[in-house]
Scaffold this motif. Structure first.
Motif, PDB file in Angstrom:
ATOM      1  N   THR A 103     -23.189 -35.789  58.403  1.00 33.98           N
ATOM      2  CA  THR A 103     -22.684 -34.631  58.805  1.00 33.98           C
ATOM      3  C   THR A 103     -21.638 -33.928  57.837  1.00 33.98           C
ATOM      4  O   THR A 103     -21.261 -33.145  57.641  1.00 33.98           O
ATOM      5  N   SER A 134     -24.341 -35.840  66.687  1.00 34.37           N
ATOM      6  CA  SER A 134     -22.445 -35.163  65.947  1.00 34.37           C
ATOM      7  C   SER A 134     -23.036 -34.256  65.241  1.00 34.37           C
ATOM      8  O   SER A 134     -23.388 -33.595  65.027  1.00 34.37           O
ATOM      9  N   SER A 177     -18.538 -32.171  59.846  1.00 28.63           N
ATOM     10  CA  SER A 177     -17.854 -32.825  60.046  1.00 28.63           C
ATOM     11  C   SER A 177     -16.479 -30.576  59.879  1.00 28.63           C
ATOM     12  O   SER A 177     -16.930 -29.576  59.256  1.00 28.63           O
ATOM     13  N   SER A 226     -26.548 -33.435  64.474  1.00 25.46           N
ATOM     14  CA  SER A 226     -26.224 -34.719  63.318  1.00 25.46           C
ATOM     15  C   SER A 226     -27.786 -35.522  63.699  1.00 25.46           C
ATOM     16  O   SER A 226     -28.121 -35.128  64.755  1.00 25.46           O
TER      17      SER A 226
END
Length: 148
Positions: A13, A44, A47, A65
């Motif tokens: 991430t 995912s 970030s 991800s």
């Protein structure tokens, strides 16, 4: 020569998606790029800070991800990890990948060292990691015989 570069970090991430986005943004012919994580959760998003610091450089990180799989290892011509620990985990799990697995710093400079993990840090920490990765990506391109 055609290259298939797989960047690997922990959760896929932060560091490896940033590295992949930085290299993909160069739009080099004969270079494909992916990223994965040794302990990633499938699907995912990157970030928020990783996406923000890439956007500052005009790069949109469209990322989900992915847990490192045997198919990824087989696909890659080069597996470049963010830490020595990631490298050892991959070689332990996929011994056949030993000859093509390096830390990013080791492959680019021949020196040992890890790319710092910005996870949980401020946007400034993410900028520092992005800039560290950008310099390493330029070195990677040079090493592969291209121009950054």
């Amino acid at each position: 020569m055609s290259y298939r570069i797989l960047f690997v970090c922990t959760g896929n991430t932060c560091r490896s998606p940033m590295a992949a986005a930085l290299l993909a943004h160069k739009r080099l012919p004969d270079v494909e790029v992916k990223s994965a994580g040794v302990f990633a959760t499938e699907g995912s998003d990157a970030s928020p800070y990783a996406k923000a610091v890439l956007k500052e450089k005009g790069i949109n990180a469209n990322h989900r991800s992915s847990l490192l799989k045997k198919a990824d290892v087989e696909w890659a011509t080069h597996i470049l990890t963010m830490t020595a620990g990631h490298k050892q985990l991959i070689i332990g799990q996929f011994p056949e990948a030993k000859e093509k697995t390096f830390t990013l710093k080791e492959f680019v400079s021949g020196k040992q060292g890890d790319v710092s993990d910005p996870f949980g840090g401020s946007v400034e920490i993410y900028r520092q990691t992005r800039d560290e990765l950008a310099a390493l990506i330029d070195g990677l391109i040079e090493k592969l015989g291209g121009n950054p």
